[in-house]
Design a protein around this motif. Sequence first.
Motif, short mmCIF file in Angstrom:
data_model
loop_
_atom_site.label_atom_id
_atom_site.label_comp_id
_atom_site.label_asym_id
_atom_site.label_seq_id
_atom_site.Cartn_x
_atom_site.Cartn_y
_atom_site.Cartn_z
N PHE A 3 -5.10 -2.66 0.25
CA PHE A 3 -3.92 -2.97 1.05
C PHE A 3 -4.21 -4.09 2.04
CE2 PHE A 3 -0.71 -2.40 4.34
CZ PHE A 3 0.42 -2.39 3.54
N GLY A 4 -5.45 -4.12 2.55
CA GLY A 4 -5.82 -5.24 3.42
C GLY A 4 -5.68 -6.57 2.70
N LEU A 5 -6.18 -6.63 1.46
CA LEU A 5 -6.06 -7.86 0.68
C LEU A 5 -4.60 -8.20 0.41
CD1 LEU A 5 -8.91 -7.23 -1.91
CD2 LEU A 5 -8.92 -8.89 -0.07
N ALA A 6 -3.83 -7.17 0.03
CA ALA A 6 -2.41 -7.41 -0.27
C ALA A 6 -1.66 -7.84 0.99
CB ALA A 6 -1.78 -6.15 -0.87
N ALA A 7 -2.06 -7.30 2.13
CA ALA A 7 -1.38 -7.68 3.38
C ALA A 7 -1.65 -9.15 3.70
CB ALA A 7 -1.85 -6.79 4.51
N ILE A 8 -2.87 -9.61 3.41
CA ILE A 8 -3.17 -11.03 3.63
C ILE A 8 -2.25 -11.88 2.76
CG2 ILE A 8 -4.93 -12.81 3.39
CD1 ILE A 8 -7.03 -10.66 3.87
N VAL A 9 -2.11 -11.47 1.48
CA VAL A 9 -1.23 -12.21 0.57
C VAL A 9 0.20 -12.20 1.10
CG1 VAL A 9 -0.24 -12.19 -1.73
CG2 VAL A 9 -2.65 -11.74 -1.44
N SER A 54 12.78 -4.43 -1.34
CA SER A 54 12.10 -4.94 -2.53
C SER A 54 11.02 -5.95 -2.15
CB SER A 54 13.14 -5.57 -3.45
OG SER A 54 12.54 -6.31 -4.45
N TYR A 55 11.33 -6.78 -1.14
CA TYR A 55 10.35 -7.76 -0.68
C TYR A 55 9.16 -7.07 -0.01
CZ TYR A 55 8.64 -12.08 1.46
OH TYR A 55 7.88 -13.15 1.83
N LEU A 56 9.46 -6.04 0.80
CA LEU A 56 8.39 -5.33 1.50
C LEU A 56 7.54 -4.50 0.54
CD1 LEU A 56 10.14 -4.08 4.74
CD2 LEU A 56 8.49 -5.90 4.52
N SER A 57 8.11 -4.18 -0.62
CA SER A 57 7.35 -3.33 -1.54
C SER A 57 6.29 -4.13 -2.29
CB SER A 57 8.28 -2.65 -2.53
OG SER A 57 8.72 -3.57 -3.50
N ARG A 58 6.31 -5.47 -2.15
CA ARG A 58 5.33 -6.28 -2.88
C ARG A 58 3.89 -5.95 -2.50
NH1 ARG A 58 7.74 -12.34 -2.79
NH2 ARG A 58 9.11 -12.15 -4.58
N PRO A 59 3.52 -5.97 -1.24
CA PRO A 59 2.12 -5.65 -0.94
C PRO A 59 1.76 -4.23 -1.32
CG PRO A 59 3.37 -5.77 1.08
CD PRO A 59 4.26 -6.28 -0.02
N VAL A 60 2.74 -3.31 -1.22
CA VAL A 60 2.44 -1.92 -1.58
C VAL A 60 2.13 -1.80 -3.06
CG1 VAL A 60 3.34 0.41 -1.56
CG2 VAL A 60 3.89 -1.12 0.31
N LEU A 90 1.18 -4.18 -5.07
CA LEU A 90 -0.08 -4.90 -5.35
C LEU A 90 -1.28 -4.00 -5.08
CD1 LEU A 90 -0.18 -8.53 -3.92
CD2 LEU A 90 -0.64 -7.80 -6.22
N SER A 91 -1.27 -3.36 -3.90
CA SER A 91 -2.45 -2.59 -3.52
C SER A 91 -2.55 -1.31 -4.32
CB SER A 91 -2.42 -2.30 -2.03
OG SER A 91 -1.20 -1.72 -1.67
N ILE A 92 -1.41 -0.64 -4.57
CA ILE A 92 -1.47 0.63 -5.30
C ILE A 92 -1.98 0.40 -6.72
CG2 ILE A 92 -0.09 2.48 -6.31
CD1 ILE A 92 1.57 2.58 -3.92
N ARG A 93 -1.55 -0.71 -7.34
CA ARG A 93 -1.94 -0.94 -8.73
C ARG A 93 -3.46 -1.06 -8.86
NH1 ARG A 93 0.66 -5.31 -9.49
NH2 ARG A 93 2.61 -4.18 -9.74
N LEU A 94 -4.04 -1.90 -8.02
CA LEU A 94 -5.50 -2.10 -8.09
C LEU A 94 -6.25 -0.81 -7.75
CD1 LEU A 94 -7.93 -3.92 -8.36
CD2 LEU A 94 -7.57 -4.68 -6.04
N PHE A 95 -5.84 -0.19 -6.65
CA PHE A 95 -6.52 1.02 -6.18
C PHE A 95 -6.42 2.14 -7.21
CE2 PHE A 95 -4.48 4.85 -4.45
CZ PHE A 95 -5.56 5.54 -3.96
#
Lengths: 251, 97
Positions: free
Chosen positions: A121-127, A167-173, A175-180
């Motif tokens: 989530f840290g990485l996704a938040a940077i993105v 929908s826009y705010l769900s992007r980092p979520v 991203l992070s959930i998929r990898l994790f």
Amino acid sequence: MAAEGKTIDALSQFELTPVLGIVGNSVGFSQSTAHMLLAVGLITALMMYGMAHRAVVPGRLQALAESAYEFVHNLVTEQVGDEGRRFFPFVFSLFMFILFGNLLGLFPYAFTFTSHIAVTFGLAAIVFVLITVVALAIHGRKFFGYFFPEGAPVWLAPIIVPVEIVSYLSRPVSLSIRLFANMVAGHVMLKVFATFVILLGGLGVVGPFVAVLPLALNIALVGFELLVAFLQAYVFAILTCIYLHDAVHLH
Amino acid sequence: MDKRDGFEDRLREARARRGLDKAQPNRGSLPGGSWGIGFRAGVEVVSALVVGIFLGWLLDRWLGTWPWLFLVFFVVGGVAGVMNVYRLFNPRRGAGG
């Protein structure tokens, strides 16, 4: 899931333990941080030593470094376009960091730092911060038009705008959930089947023969995990590029 | 270093002539078979729902309107999840893209 005192303990591999003795303990330097530093060091070493000779016919390390560079370079220019070249260092670092994190985690006794949602989530938040800042810097207030597509009837705005924002705010979520989730699922499966090997192996005469089955499955799983490790780093990078494309060419 | 007599270009031309290069599956296409796509769609829905629920809960706590905004944003999150999945298959590519 207990079997005579032996339990299937699939989750303790994700626990953080401080390393480096008393110094590491006092500053909270865990094995996760150590593996991150190791990944960064390995990436730097690969690029530095790989490109040290600058041979016309590349050696092994140089070929590896060059193909990694070209892979990400093609990805960025293909997805974002020529303006995307200035984001290449960012996407390259992100891709290599995640890739090395995933691959390092496959070694015995190693720790997978991408299996922690705090890290992903840290990485996704940077993105997420980057794409928002880029979109705001390039388009200014027009950026907010992103949340309301042109041509939609105005009376629909109270429905469309919250949906678009969520929908826009769900992007980092996502991203992070998929990898994790991918990394956790893979490592839990490996651990569970590895425990089956030991539990079944202790079952008297037939034990070792039955234990071959989960062992074979685990061998296949390691290969599969290798694929997932690469694929998830790729997916993270390509989604970053798609989001950057959206930020650069606002619709 | 220059392009070494345009070897890359000539190679690409020759390959294109013989039809060796498949047309690249274009932008926004992600790898993965049916499992990958299914998993991606699931993640998109769940993450939109999580964001919706969290936003609703936060706004409710701030405005003291529990549970109404929570319920509203639950639905909004669900709709956003469906939108995400829709965009997964029909990426919006408009002007300048």
